[in-house]
Write a protein that holds these residues in place. Sequence first.
Motif, PDB file in Angstrom:
ATOM      1  N   ALA A 130      -0.822   1.693 -11.298  1.00 36.14           N
ATOM      2  CA  ALA A 130      -0.983   2.898 -12.118  1.00 36.14           C
ATOM      3  C   ALA A 130      -0.747   2.574 -13.594  1.00 36.14           C
ATOM      4  N   LYS A 131       0.247   1.765 -13.863  1.00 34.86           N
ATOM      5  CA  LYS A 131       0.528   1.354 -15.243  1.00 34.86           C
ATOM      6  C   LYS A 131      -0.634   0.532 -15.797  1.00 34.86           C
ATOM      7  N   ALA A 132      -1.168  -0.375 -14.990  1.00 29.63           N
ATOM      8  CA  ALA A 132      -2.309  -1.184 -15.417  1.00 29.63           C
ATOM      9  C   ALA A 132      -3.522  -0.297 -15.680  1.00 29.63           C
ATOM     10  N   HIS A 133      -3.747   0.664 -14.808  1.00 28.28           N
ATOM     11  CA  HIS A 133      -4.880   1.576 -14.995  1.00 28.28           C
ATOM     12  C   HIS A 133      -4.731   2.354 -16.303  1.00 28.28           C
ATOM     13  N   ASP A 134      -3.531   2.822 -16.569  1.00 25.07           N
ATOM     14  CA  ASP A 134      -3.265   3.586 -17.788  1.00 25.07           C
ATOM     15  C   ASP A 134      -3.480   2.749 -19.044  1.00 25.07           C
ATOM     16  N   ARG A 135      -3.224   1.454 -18.958  1.00 22.62           N
ATOM     17  CA  ARG A 135      -3.319   0.572 -20.130  1.00 22.62           C
ATOM     18  C   ARG A 135      -4.633  -0.198 -20.225  1.00 22.62           C
ATOM     19  N   CYS A 136      -5.466  -0.127 -19.224  1.00 16.79           N
ATOM     20  CA  CYS A 136      -6.743  -0.857 -19.215  1.00 16.79           C
ATOM     21  C   CYS A 136      -7.681  -0.257 -20.262  1.00 16.79           C
ATOM     22  N   PHE A 137      -8.014  -1.041 -21.281  1.00 15.26           N
ATOM     23  CA  PHE A 137      -8.807  -0.480 -22.376  1.00 15.26           C
ATOM     24  C   PHE A 137     -10.242  -0.180 -21.986  1.00 15.26           C
ATOM     25  N   ILE A 138     -10.787  -0.874 -20.999  1.00 17.27           N
ATOM     26  CA  ILE A 138     -12.140  -0.537 -20.554  1.00 17.27           C
ATOM     27  C   ILE A 138     -12.115   0.808 -19.824  1.00 17.27           C
ATOM     28  N   SER A 139     -11.143   1.001 -18.932  1.00 14.61           N
ATOM     29  CA  SER A 139     -11.015   2.301 -18.254  1.00 14.61           C
ATOM     30  C   SER A 139     -10.811   3.429 -19.256  1.00 14.61           C
ATOM     31  N   ASN A 140     -10.058   3.140 -20.310  1.00 12.33           N
ATOM     32  CA  ASN A 140      -9.817   4.155 -21.341  1.00 12.33           C
ATOM     33  C   ASN A 140     -11.037   4.405 -22.207  1.00 12.33           C
ATOM     34  N   SER A 141     -12.047   3.569 -22.089  1.00 14.13           N
ATOM     35  CA  SER A 141     -13.234   3.678 -22.934  1.00 14.13           C
ATOM     36  C   SER A 141     -14.421   4.341 -22.246  1.00 14.13           C
ATOM     37  N   VAL A 142     -14.363   4.511 -20.940  1.00 16.32           N
ATOM     38  CA  VAL A 142     -15.479   5.123 -20.221  1.00 16.32           C
ATOM     39  C   VAL A 142     -15.117   6.549 -19.829  1.00 16.32           C
ATOM     40  N   ASN A 143     -16.120   7.373 -19.594  1.00 14.11           N
ATOM     41  CA  ASN A 143     -15.839   8.777 -19.301  1.00 14.11           C
ATOM     42  C   ASN A 143     -16.031   9.164 -17.842  1.00 14.11           C
ATOM     43  N   CYS A 144     -16.118   8.180 -16.957  1.00 14.50           N
ATOM     44  CA  CYS A 144     -16.213   8.512 -15.529  1.00 14.50           C
ATOM     45  C   CYS A 144     -14.833   8.380 -14.892  1.00 14.50           C
ATOM     46  N   GLU A 145     -14.697   8.974 -13.729  1.00 18.66           N
ATOM     47  CA  GLU A 145     -13.440   8.868 -12.987  1.00 18.66           C
ATOM     48  C   GLU A 145     -13.308   7.455 -12.416  1.00 18.66           C
ATOM     49  N   ILE A 146     -12.116   6.905 -12.549  1.00 18.99           N
ATOM     50  CA  ILE A 146     -11.841   5.582 -11.983  1.00 18.99           C
ATOM     51  C   ILE A 146     -10.670   5.724 -11.033  1.00 18.99           C
ATOM     52  N   LYS A 147     -10.877   5.286  -9.797  1.00 18.58           N
ATOM     53  CA  LYS A 147      -9.847   5.342  -8.768  1.00 18.58           C
ATOM     54  C   LYS A 147      -9.437   3.934  -8.406  1.00 18.58           C
ATOM     55  N   VAL A 148      -8.153   3.734  -8.167  1.00 19.07           N
ATOM     56  CA  VAL A 148      -7.633   2.431  -7.770  1.00 19.07           C
ATOM     57  C   VAL A 148      -6.972   2.598  -6.413  1.00 19.07           C
ATOM     58  N   GLN A 149      -7.529   1.928  -5.409  1.00 20.42           N
ATOM     59  CA  GLN A 149      -7.026   1.978  -4.030  1.00 20.42           C
ATOM     60  C   GLN A 149      -6.439   0.608  -3.705  1.00 20.42           C
ATOM     61  N   ALA A 150      -5.235   0.359  -4.155  1.00 21.38           N
ATOM     62  CA  ALA A 150      -4.649  -0.987  -4.078  1.00 21.38           C
ATOM     63  C   ALA A 150      -3.920  -1.231  -2.767  1.00 21.38           C
ATOM     64  N   THR A 151      -3.956  -2.485  -2.345  1.00 21.27           N
ATOM     65  CA  THR A 151      -3.166  -2.990  -1.238  1.00 21.27           C
ATOM     66  C   THR A 151      -2.341  -4.158  -1.776  1.00 21.27           C
ATOM     67  N   VAL A 152      -1.031  -4.121  -1.531  1.00 22.37           N
ATOM     68  CA  VAL A 152      -0.156  -5.203  -1.990  1.00 22.37           C
ATOM     69  C   VAL A 152       0.646  -5.704  -0.806  1.00 22.37           C
ATOM     70  N   THR A 153       0.650  -7.023  -0.624  1.00 24.53           N
ATOM     71  CA  THR A 153       1.430  -7.659   0.435  1.00 24.53           C
ATOM     72  C   THR A 153       2.190  -8.841  -0.156  1.00 24.53           C
ATOM     73  N   ALA A 154       3.142  -9.332   0.617  1.00 27.08           N
ATOM     74  CA  ALA A 154       3.899 -10.509   0.173  1.00 27.08           C
ATOM     75  C   ALA A 154       3.717 -11.610   1.173  1.00 27.08           C
TER      76      ALA A 154
END
Length: 154
Positions: A130-154
Motif C-alpha cells: 500500500a505504501k509503495a502504491h501510494d508513492r509510485c509516481f507512475i500510478s500517481n500519474s495515470v487516471n485509471c484505478e490501480i489495484k494491487v493483489q499481493a501475495t507475500v511468503t517467506a
Amino acid sequence: MGQQHTFEGTLHWSGGSRIDEHGKLHLARDFVIRSRDKPPIEGSSPAIFNGDESRHNPEVLLVASVMACHHLTYLAVCERAGIEVLEYRDSATGTLAIKDGKMRMVEIVLWPQVRIANAAHVEQARELHAKAHDRCFISNSVNCEIKVQATVTA
C-alpha cells in the motif's frame, strides 16, 4: 516543486500506406522509440487496432510501466524497512474500455508475488504494498484505478 527530473525519448514512424480493395486508405502503425544509449523499442498498435501484434504496443507498455514502477518503489520501501526481498514476480492486466465517451485504460490490476527472507516480516511486507502504491509516481500519474493483489511468503 522540490525535485524535478526530465526524461527524453524519440519516436520515429517511417510511414507506409496501402489502399484496400474498397479504396480505403490504411496507414502503417509500426514505429520505433529510442532513448539515448538504450536498445530501441519496436512498437505498433495492437492487432485489434490494425497493428502488428509482434511489436510492443502502448497499452502493454502502460501496464508494464505501472508494474515496473510499483516493483521498484516496493523494493525501496522494503529496503528502508529492513525487509530483505528474495524474489519478486508480477503479472498484470489492463482493461481498455469506453468511459465518459472516451476510450481509455479504466483499470490496471497487479498481482505481485513476493518472497522475503524473514517469516516474521510477512505481514509488514504485505502492508508495504500500500505504501509503495501510494508513492509510485507512475500510478500517481495515470487516471485509471490501480489495484494491487499481493501475495507475500517467506
